[in-house]
Motif scaffolding. Structure first.
Motif, PDB file in Angstrom:
ATOM      1  N   ARG A  56     -22.159  28.222 -43.196  1.00 42.28           N
ATOM      2  CA  ARG A  56     -22.434  27.049 -42.352  1.00 42.28           C
ATOM      3  C   ARG A  56     -23.940  26.860 -42.180  1.00 42.28           C
ATOM      4  NH1 ARG A  56     -17.747  28.648 -39.079  1.00 42.28           N
ATOM      5  NH2 ARG A  56     -19.165  29.651 -37.589  1.00 42.28           N
ATOM      6  N   ALA A  57     -24.656  27.963 -41.986  1.00 44.01           N
ATOM      7  CA  ALA A  57     -26.108  27.880 -41.833  1.00 44.01           C
ATOM      8  C   ALA A  57     -26.756  27.341 -43.101  1.00 44.01           C
ATOM      9  CB  ALA A  57     -26.679  29.256 -41.484  1.00 44.01           C
ATOM     10  N   LEU A  58     -26.318  27.816 -44.268  1.00 45.43           N
ATOM     11  CA  LEU A  58     -26.884  27.355 -45.530  1.00 45.43           C
ATOM     12  C   LEU A  58     -26.599  25.870 -45.763  1.00 45.43           C
ATOM     13  CD1 LEU A  58     -26.162  30.407 -47.872  1.00 45.43           C
ATOM     14  CD2 LEU A  58     -28.417  29.474 -47.282  1.00 45.43           C
ATOM     15  N   ALA A  59     -25.444  25.409 -45.318  1.00 40.94           N
ATOM     16  CA  ALA A  59     -25.120  23.979 -45.451  1.00 40.94           C
ATOM     17  C   ALA A  59     -26.090  23.138 -44.628  1.00 40.94           C
ATOM     18  CB  ALA A  59     -23.678  23.725 -45.024  1.00 40.94           C
ATOM     19  N   ASP A  60     -26.400  23.588 -43.402  1.00 43.20           N
ATOM     20  CA  ASP A  60     -27.366  22.873 -42.563  1.00 43.20           C
ATOM     21  C   ASP A  60     -28.771  22.952 -43.161  1.00 43.20           C
ATOM     22  OD1 ASP A  60     -25.401  22.190 -40.795  1.00 43.20           O
ATOM     23  OD2 ASP A  60     -25.850  23.795 -39.361  1.00 43.20           O
ATOM     24  N   VAL A  68     -37.306  28.973 -44.420  1.00 37.00           N
ATOM     25  CA  VAL A  68     -36.272  29.805 -43.805  1.00 37.00           C
ATOM     26  C   VAL A  68     -36.891  31.149 -43.424  1.00 37.00           C
ATOM     27  CG1 VAL A  68     -34.027  30.927 -44.102  1.00 37.00           C
ATOM     28  CG2 VAL A  68     -34.464  28.676 -45.144  1.00 37.00           C
ATOM     29  N   MET A  69     -36.736  31.529 -42.151  1.00 30.03           N
ATOM     30  CA  MET A  69     -37.158  32.845 -41.684  1.00 30.03           C
ATOM     31  C   MET A  69     -35.934  33.560 -41.139  1.00 30.03           C
ATOM     32  SD  MET A  69     -40.708  31.864 -39.705  1.00 30.03           S
ATOM     33  CE  MET A  69     -41.021  33.585 -39.263  1.00 30.03           C
ATOM     34  N   ARG A  78     -28.055  39.486 -46.176  1.00 31.04           N
ATOM     35  CA  ARG A  78     -29.441  39.220 -46.614  1.00 31.04           C
ATOM     36  C   ARG A  78     -29.459  38.705 -48.047  1.00 31.04           C
ATOM     37  NH1 ARG A  78     -34.077  42.191 -44.206  1.00 31.04           N
ATOM     38  NH2 ARG A  78     -34.879  42.246 -46.328  1.00 31.04           N
ATOM     39  N   THR A  79     -28.731  39.368 -48.921  1.00 29.44           N
ATOM     40  CA  THR A  79     -28.704  38.973 -50.326  1.00 29.44           C
ATOM     41  C   THR A  79     -28.134  37.569 -50.486  1.00 29.44           C
ATOM     42  OG1 THR A  79     -28.453  41.270 -51.039  1.00 29.44           O
ATOM     43  CG2 THR A  79     -27.804  39.565 -52.600  1.00 29.44           C
ATOM     44  N   ALA A  80     -27.055  37.280 -49.739  1.00 29.19           N
ATOM     45  CA  ALA A  80     -26.440  35.951 -49.824  1.00 29.19           C
ATOM     46  C   ALA A  80     -27.401  34.871 -49.332  1.00 29.19           C
ATOM     47  CB  ALA A  80     -25.149  35.931 -49.007  1.00 29.19           C
ATOM     48  N   CYS A  85     -31.115  30.471 -50.634  1.00 31.70           N
ATOM     49  CA  CYS A  85     -32.427  29.818 -50.544  1.00 31.70           C
ATOM     50  C   CYS A  85     -33.054  29.650 -51.925  1.00 31.70           C
ATOM     51  CB  CYS A  85     -33.353  30.620 -49.635  1.00 31.70           C
ATOM     52  SG  CYS A  85     -32.888  30.572 -47.898  1.00 31.70           S
ATOM     53  N   ARG A  86     -32.833  30.639 -52.798  1.00 34.33           N
ATOM     54  CA  ARG A  86     -33.350  30.535 -54.167  1.00 34.33           C
ATOM     55  C   ARG A  86     -32.687  29.364 -54.893  1.00 34.33           C
ATOM     56  NH1 ARG A  86     -31.975  35.255 -55.667  1.00 34.33           N
ATOM     57  NH2 ARG A  86     -33.767  36.256 -54.667  1.00 34.33           N
ATOM     58  N   ARG A  87     -31.392  29.215 -54.671  1.00 32.55           N
ATOM     59  CA  ARG A  87     -30.673  28.093 -55.296  1.00 32.55           C
ATOM     60  C   ARG A  87     -31.197  26.757 -54.785  1.00 32.55           C
ATOM     61  NH1 ARG A  87     -26.553  25.383 -53.169  1.00 32.55           N
ATOM     62  NH2 ARG A  87     -26.184  27.019 -51.612  1.00 32.55           N
ATOM     63  N   LEU A  88     -31.557  26.705 -53.494  1.00 32.95           N
ATOM     64  CA  LEU A  88     -32.066  25.472 -52.889  1.00 32.95           C
ATOM     65  C   LEU A  88     -33.566  25.303 -53.093  1.00 32.95           C
ATOM     66  CD1 LEU A  88     -30.107  25.702 -49.503  1.00 32.95           C
ATOM     67  CD2 LEU A  88     -29.572  24.236 -51.467  1.00 32.95           C
ATOM     68  N   ASP A  89     -34.196  26.290 -53.738  1.00 31.13           N
ATOM     69  CA  ASP A  89     -35.641  26.270 -53.985  1.00 31.13           C
ATOM     70  C   ASP A  89     -36.428  26.177 -52.677  1.00 31.13           C
ATOM     71  OD1 ASP A  89     -37.905  26.409 -55.560  1.00 31.13           O
ATOM     72  OD2 ASP A  89     -38.040  24.241 -55.841  1.00 31.13           O
TER      73      ASP A  89
END
Length: 210
Positions: A56-60, A68-69, A78-80, A85-89
């Motif tokens: 849900r956080a990644l969707a927002d 992102v911090m 952490r890995t996920a 974030c890497r996928r979203l650049d």
């Protein structure tokens, strides 16, 4: 050129924590204060301890690109988060890692993997945790049956920062709920029956909303 320097630069900063988020919030504000005319639009994700909460956080985060911090302890989460974030650049910063690594090398001590280990279990801490649970359970019109237990109820259209403000208040032990105002939909009846809660309407300028 002189006039343009007066305008502030806004950017989104997403603060992801598996605890209350107070440490991360303080660090982010301290860093941002070092820059003139730079104003962060803060998004809080507290008590993120499951893959579903992280999704849900990644969707927002995807909806509002920025920085992102995090202070996530669990290696899997952490890995996920970092892969998302890497996928979203987007930059993903583990806020405590440099300090923890330096102290670990100096002390030669093993790290604890316990979430929220820095918080003393006093009355204030439990009050804040209760307020956080209340804010999460009464976000976006949820939990109407317990609305009379709120200290503050925020109302406003989408994107007026109702949820981040509720989380901010919860960090200070204030039980806050929020309701969205939707064109063509009447104000929820539960709001009209409140007797003790402070009801606050949030607004936003068209330029800021765009």
């Amino acid at each position: 050129m002189i006039a343009s320097s007066r305008y502030a630069t806004y950017f989104h900063v997403h603060l992801v924590s598996d605890s209350t988020g107070e440490t991360l919030n303080a660090m982010a504000r301290a860093v941002c204060a070092r820059f003139e005319n730079v104003l962060p639009i803060e998004h809080y994700y507290a008590l993120v301890r499951s893959p579903r909460q992280l999704e849900r956080a990644l969707a927002d985060i995807e909806d509002a690109p920025g920085v992102v911090m995090h202070t996530i302890v669990d290696d899997t989460l952490r890995t996920a988060l970092e892969e998302g974030c890497r996928r979203l650049d987007m930059p993903c910063i583990a806020a405590l890692d440099p300090l923890v690594s330096a102290l670990s090398r100096y002390l030669g001590a093993a790290l604890t993997r316990r979430v929220g280990a820095q918080h003393a279990l006093d009355t204030d801490y439990f009050n804040r945790m209760d307020a956080l649970n209340y804010a999460i359970g009464h976000d976006d019109g949820q939990g109407g049956a317990e609305l009379d237990q709120a200290d503050v109820v925020l109302v406003g259209v989408s994107r007026t920062s109702k949820t981040p403000t509720c989380i901010y208040l919860a960090h200070r032990g204030i039980r806050a709920a929020n309701f969205p105002l939707v064109p063509g939909r009447p104000v929820p009846e539960a709001l009209t029956r409140l007797s003790s809660a402070l009801v606050v309407g949030l607004t936003i300028s068209p330029d800021r909303l765009i």
